[in-house]
Design an enzyme around this catalytic site. Structure first.
Site, PDB file in Angstrom:
ATOM      1  N   CYS A  68       1.205  -1.261   0.071  1.00 53.26           N
ATOM      2  CA  CYS A  68       0.241   0.240   0.215  1.00 53.26           C
ATOM      3  C   CYS A  68       0.765   0.758   0.017  1.00 53.26           C
ATOM      4  O   CYS A  68       2.489   1.332   0.505  1.00 53.26           O
ATOM      5  CB  CYS A  68      -0.350   0.714   1.538  1.00 53.26           C
TER       6      CYS A  68
ATOM      7  N   GLY B 282       1.231  -0.183  -5.294  1.00 57.27           N
ATOM      8  CA  GLY B 282       0.083  -0.807  -5.074  1.00 57.27           C
ATOM      9  C   GLY B 282      -0.085  -0.962  -6.112  1.00 57.27           C
ATOM     10  O   GLY B 282      -0.722   0.514  -7.031  1.00 57.27           O
TER      11      GLY B 282
ATOM     12  N   ASN C 292      -1.733   1.634   5.466  1.00 58.23           N
ATOM     13  CA  ASN C 292      -0.415   0.765   5.150  1.00 58.23           C
ATOM     14  C   ASN C 292       0.565  -0.419   5.768  1.00 58.23           C
ATOM     15  O   ASN C 292       0.957   0.463   7.285  1.00 58.23           O
ATOM     16  CB  ASN C 292       1.066   1.914   4.103  1.00 58.23           C
ATOM     17  N   GLY C 293       0.362  -0.797   5.709  1.00 57.06           N
ATOM     18  CA  GLY C 293       0.971  -1.542   6.790  1.00 57.06           C
ATOM     19  C   GLY C 293       0.069  -2.851   6.748  1.00 57.06           C
ATOM     20  O   GLY C 293      -0.238  -3.949   6.363  1.00 57.06           O
TER      21      GLY C 293
ATOM     22  N   TYR D 259      14.332  -2.562  -2.346  1.00 52.51           N
ATOM     23  CA  TYR D 259      13.396  -2.496  -3.347  1.00 52.51           C
ATOM     24  C   TYR D 259      11.916  -1.526  -3.325  1.00 52.51           C
ATOM     25  O   TYR D 259      11.967  -0.868  -4.271  1.00 52.51           O
ATOM     26  CB  TYR D 259      13.219  -4.046  -3.352  1.00 52.51           C
TER      27      TYR D 259
END
Lengths: 496, 496, 496, 496
Positions: free
Chosen positions: C23, C49, C128-129, C268
């Site tokens: 996300c 995402g 997000n997570g 990344y």
């Protein structure tokens, strides 16, 4: 060659077995937002063709603008984004039912109006009817370097115009239309003109209307009513009208012939609220019902129309016979596309999607069903069965036209002759086939009486009734395969 | 005349100021599911045209089948439902970038391959290049009755073929291609043949490949690699190859001319993994960077490519100069369409949608930016500003080609000459305009060296370098407006 | 339960074997046309995402307005018709990559931001997570009458908030977030507030920016740059910020913990132009390449990145080793969807759709390939094979991170441990598996050095590096299946 | 909060001024391809709601599968791709007309069936009717932590069920339905059960059918006919039926009340081919016409229905009066969306899109128009004007129901009382308003006679006729704003 997948068309089970008019045409000259009026006119002519529709408009600023789409008029020509690309005070439109062969395969490139750039400017053309020497013309034109873009017979007219040496578009159109044979009501639009032409026999309808300063050409009067336009007169058989900002000019480019208007327009094609030859189509159908009750009487408890096309005749039948009128078959107003048949098949699912028997009214009664025509007889079978399943004691079928025995080559989609029930069975056999207690058709004389003739002139019938009588008013060049001497010579001498 | 609204194309802000190749062509003969291979080939040629794509396949059963669509190859030709209507062992395809005039207005009818029914059968044609006497030919053909369906210059070839009196399609194609002038690499398909032709100067590329028993024609070798095909050779300038089930036949239908391959294919158009004339495009670009570092040296801390087209030359520049290579500008791999600019406008939003300065690497450094070319200079301005905003101490721009001073008339979309920055400014003025501390271009001699020539032959250049030199290899009939005597006489005598 | 068919997602063959961030979140307060800014911010976060995106905006007139769609941000949030339903000066957005299990099955109802009407007003939430006790919480909440609408772990937060007895939304959020465990960077919006929270360890990033009077919350700094906003600071681990028209308030609702930022964000996940902890991600990756060249040297002719993620490390490797940098693999910038594989299968078609070996540069050379990580190893195999097929004499693979040995439970889509190549093979076995002449990984110490640490603290690592080390910073309740005592008691006492 | 833009709904000008049934429900148990049968059933119930439709099916393998869409049943549930995601031998469906307030704003999330996961498994629910204490319940549930996802009153039932402490779904449903007030016919589906419930007064219809081993629940009998199912019986007021593989169980979960079936179902809502209480709806309407001719006779030349809803009553009126029946208004069977009105406005364009006066039949005649009801009177005005414009000498309007004076709160979309023409005008004033020569309504006693009652019981009417009489059979909690004591106490004690 397939360019665009065809739309999914409505599966209308009751109408599967109808003859199909192939087209409606509509043109507007000298009215702001002409394309909006054309969209309304085409919506009112939707019954003449449901597979595709197109509109071309013109303004000096944008030139010719075209939108052609598969589907209903309402599916596309109601959107602001679509209408915005059709500006101007002139526009013509077309609504189309494709011929049987390409059913479900209508390519967008076959949708009219067609458009071509000639040396003297562009021209858009929309056509209702059928050209009976189109195949012969096409092969000669290709031999001489013409490239056809569609399977439409109308494109022959366009290529003949492109090769005419005349200096203006109306004269090129005269050149072209003198070569084609068959039935045609054509509307064309140039940068300054709206043109309407009817073939010398006037097989297909075309009427003229006015709204304020504007002019309208339309297949039927019902499409004048929808925009509040006034009916002026019919375009006459063999007449060409050229409408410009200076007014209307009437020409007679063809040799005179006796008119042969299509009598089936009264029976089924035209909308009941249209007026043809001074006679309301609804009234013609009601009078057909009256004639039918006289010619084919029956003792029964109820007269029920097969909706919707049988309704006016059923009313007339009830009035003449005194048998009460009733809605024995109820129509689902939400027309169904083809739903998925469950594996455990539903009997007569097709019929039931659109109609249902009114069981409580029919049960134990002797019912007269009134329908407009029988083509293959397959749908009649299902309707009769549905009425029997609902408990009718007797089912009598009365048909508001003579037996349909021959194919039409003038712009109507008819099955080949061998599939027409009446071409291979007697009335008794047909009654057995559709499983009715009795079956009666109107006579051809009764039909002529209902539409206002004293009698049919057997030598020179006042209408085209070829689908009933087999008497075709023209030769059928493509069908017969004969040489088209006249065309060849013209192309060799005058054209390019 | 607008038939179909154009697709919304990607707004690629960094590419706004590039010259555009107008087309890629691809054909496959003798391979099962030929259209699937063509779809892959066109995907590999997508950089040659992003606005539309089309494929025509042929089988004896279904005849010619066409799908033409606005948008990317991947948007349409990845769907089973689409590919299902393209069966067969032969297929040709085309990917298109429309010319500047009609940008954003591409009508579906302009999308290739074009198709025509001739008396001896159908033919599909796809064309990369530009015909410089197309307007003159078009007006003569219309005068004689041809009806054009598109704005494409390719349609002239088709109408000339329709009017040829030759009895087979390859001979008709020879007739037609001897009349047209300009640059063309054409692929055509009949019911039994795959045909490839390159104009006598070989301006546009066309290569031949094999995969098992199958044959492939392609604009570039990278589209052979994608399907695992083997590169056989280039089609030679002025050569026509006819591939049938009996094999390949090579013809020479044109008068001999010196070849003039487009040198800009090395600079920008072709994909870096393609090989042209035995030289890898990537290697050519890297060598261009090496030449550029020699011709236009500068003291700096970092060499940064303007992604993606400046990357190989930046690598070469770094290697020759010893200045470290760095990604000073980071590309967003999710290419943006035009987002809505908020009222409180974002400075250089267009540039930022696709790229961002790598602030921490650039800050306080002297940066050499390497780009492939400058067309209008508008994008260069924005990039330089973005790099300055990120804190660069100095910005030096090095361009991997000579100044672009003249328009291309051979199938590349160039702005009119007056809009080319280099046609109206000196290098110093250009440096001021884009606000760099120094600006350097490669010389035309340096470019020739990089692509493997000892020197440029000023009298008869080995490449078409008209966009740099203004030396056009053909007359430009439509631009000059001269009479097309040759064409007229042919149409008058032999053709129809 | 399937409500809406999933979109067709890009098949990106080179990225098939990457770990996936799940996300990106973005919020804007106090700026006209806030949703337009959010759309731009989400576009810049698209790499976090790609399956779906959503925006909720608020105005007093229209209340909360939501658009959630499958597909890319650019596919929907560039349309005026869509943005018109998102008015207002506050908006939050989310871009989503679904977890492995539901890949290709993302239901629209799982797309965030989620929205709920509480008694004191509405609240939209984007997360997000990953919440590691979500399953346990969900089952307790359902037992007590909560109805879940999605499979999203975020919905637990919403239901906990609904059941809190606090009188305002920030207090309810504190109640809820104290119960959930795991990693979360949450953005929420009420009728008057923009709220941002980071979990006590700060596993996922969240930064604060300003643009004029407006405030921005974003997962990464690159999404501040795109709208020309200024980076203010990172939200701190365990911090809650509440932004209102009176300004920003900072709270500390959680017990203190040592921060454990995800080190893979450097390797990344994050964009190279983002800055984290004062270090540019690009620079971190270049330094990783330098470390890698020191730790795993090799004699070779060329250093080639596996595009695009290996590029900065390859540049660093080339600089430290002196081996020339080259583009040995060329990327097709037109990313391919899944084209149809012809029956005569193309070897490694997936890889070829997106990349091609630069044959002429590689042929006969000893090549070092630099990639960011190896997950399953399947794509590495194909790339190595492609490079070998192009004629490389030797192929050496260098990986810019330690071996990925353990699954992530903090918002990253990792395969189960058994599918991670490094969890079941030694480095030598891996080298055989992917068929390279040598294979080298960065050490975990090298990684810590590259991101600026003197050394890794083995007892209390400064980052979350569980995917390399297996040392998870929290318990994993749903994985372990233990009883969630803390939750139960809270629900039983204070909540409803 | 807007989640999905609403569909474009048909603009049906004749129906603009009708009361609207809000829903039809349909369920199938124990039949292969259950969803295909439900799609057909919903198509037959399309007249009960045209804005949206949904189907949920269940299989042990796939669980509950849902498709909910804006638009007609035929627009979505005819596609194989849609039906493929609805496997199984059980399915329920719903067709919806949204309430006036949200017209044109139907969010997908308001479309039924609703679905919820309870601790003991999932449950899908579809509801026809209206809950008169929904607002009060909603606010209490939110206070206690429930999160509502829709504006639908049906969602109250679902949340009450979620909070019930009963161990199985039927018992939870009893708990919930004992709390709600108003009119409801509910169909629910669990993993093993099909459940049907009618409120204690049986305001809305619900019937039971069989087809082979399968069971069907449907709003009307016409939807049994379409799939060839057999009518078993009506679900009784206050009855709950639970259908499992072991058969049907009938429960009586409510206190007994006198039935009060909605009499307007006979007048307009139900399809004429349905049977209610043993009486065919068509026959009821024909008898209404007979009563109307007796109560409100007039001298005239023609009786014309306002199509389609006035047709059966017009037939009855003609039979009882002896005045000939005629189609004075012709309906365009191609229902129009909203076409764009040209600037030069067309008078009564809305009416003309769908209908046209049959001018030749009406001209100079005294016409009786028969319509089912008058709501606002606006459409009646336009129809009368169209008939006058067509030349009618006199226009008499006869209405097949008593004056509509009061709003409905039981699942019918009625304008607020002040907009009902009959609530603010006498019959004479209404006649003036719509410009007729005379106006007559059926009396309420006449209506009761037509539907088979000897007389109306003024104290305890046998039907709900509140829209005519103002006598509401329940209290109207949300309208009155009173405290909902019963609900509160239950939530406080037993529920969660």
């Amino acid at each position: 060659m397939t360019d665009t997948p065809a739309a999914n068309f409505l599966s209308d089970p009751f109408d599967d077995d109808k003859l199909r008019e192939e087209c409606g045409v509509y043109g507007v000259f000298g009215m702001d937002e002409a394309a909006n009026f054309v969209a309304l006119g085409l919506h009112a002519l939707q019954h003449r063709g449901q597979e595709a529709a197109g509109i071309v408009s013109y303004t000096p600023d944008t030139g010719f603008n075209t939108v052609r789409r598969l589907g209903y008029v309402r599916d596309h020509f109601t959107k602001q984004s679509v209408m915005d690309i059709l500006p101007g005070r002139m526009a013509i439109g077309h609504t189309r039912y494709s011929t049987a062969g390409s059913k479900g395969q209508t390519a967008l490139r076959d949708v009219q109006p067609l458009y071509a750039d000639f040396a003297m400017g562009g021209c858009a053309i929309a056509h209702n009817g059928n050209i009976t020497n189109a195949d012969a013309l096409r092969s000669q034109l290709i031999d001489r370097g013409s490239i056809f873009q569609s399977a439409s017979d109308t494109e022959c007219i366009v290529h003949l115009m492109a090769r005419s040496i005349q200096k203006n578009i109306p004269d090129r159109m005269k050149d072209a239309l003198r070569i084609v044979e068959g039935a045609f009501s054509v509307i064309a639009m140039t940068r300054s003109k709206l043109i309407g032409v009817r073939d010398p026999m006037g097989v297909r309808p075309l009427v003229l209307g006015r709204r304020g300063e504007g002019w309208i050409l339309s297949s039927e009067t019902c499409a004048l009513d929808i925009i509040g336009a006034e009916f002026v007169r019919e375009i006459e058989p063999g007449e060409m009208v050229i409408i410009t900002s200076s007014g209307l000019e009437s020409l007679r480019p063809f040799e005179d012939r006796d008119p042969r208007f299509c009598v089936f327009e009264y029976v089924y094609f035209s909308r009941p609220d249209s007026v043809i030859g001074g006679l309301s189509v609804y009234e013609a159908r009601r009078r057909i019902g009256v004639e039918l009750a006289r010619e084919a009487p029956v003792e029964a408890d109820l007269v029920c129309p097969v909706p919707d096309s049988g309704t006016p005749a059923a009313i007339g039948f009830s009035q003449a016979s005194g048998i009460p009128y009733a809605m024995g078959i109820i129509k689902n107003q939400y027309v169904g596309r083809t739903f998925i048949q469950p594996g455990d098949a539903i009997r007569h699912m097709g019929v039931r999607l659109k109609h249902n028997a009114n069981r409580r009214s029919i049960e134990g009664r002797r019912v007269v069903l009134v329908d407009d025509s029988i083509v293959r007889g397959t749908t009649s079978q299902k309707i009769v069965q549905m009425v029997r399943d609902a408990g009718a004691k007797e089912v009598h079928m009365r048909i508001a036209s003579p037996p349909t025995r021959a194919s039409c080559f003038y712009g109507v989609d008819t099955p080949e002759k061998a599939k027409l029930l009446a071409s291979r069975m007697s009335v008794e056999e047909m009654a057995d086939f559709i499983r009715v207690d009795s079956l009666g058709f109107l006579t051809i004389e009764g039909l002529y009486r209902a539409v206002g003739m004293a009698a049919r002139d057997a030598e020179a019938p006042q209408f085209c009734d070829a689908c009933f009588s087999g008497q075709y008013p023209t030769r059928l060049l493509d069908v017969e395969g004969a040489d088209n001497v006249r065309t060849l010579s013209w192309l060799a001498s005058g054209g390019q």
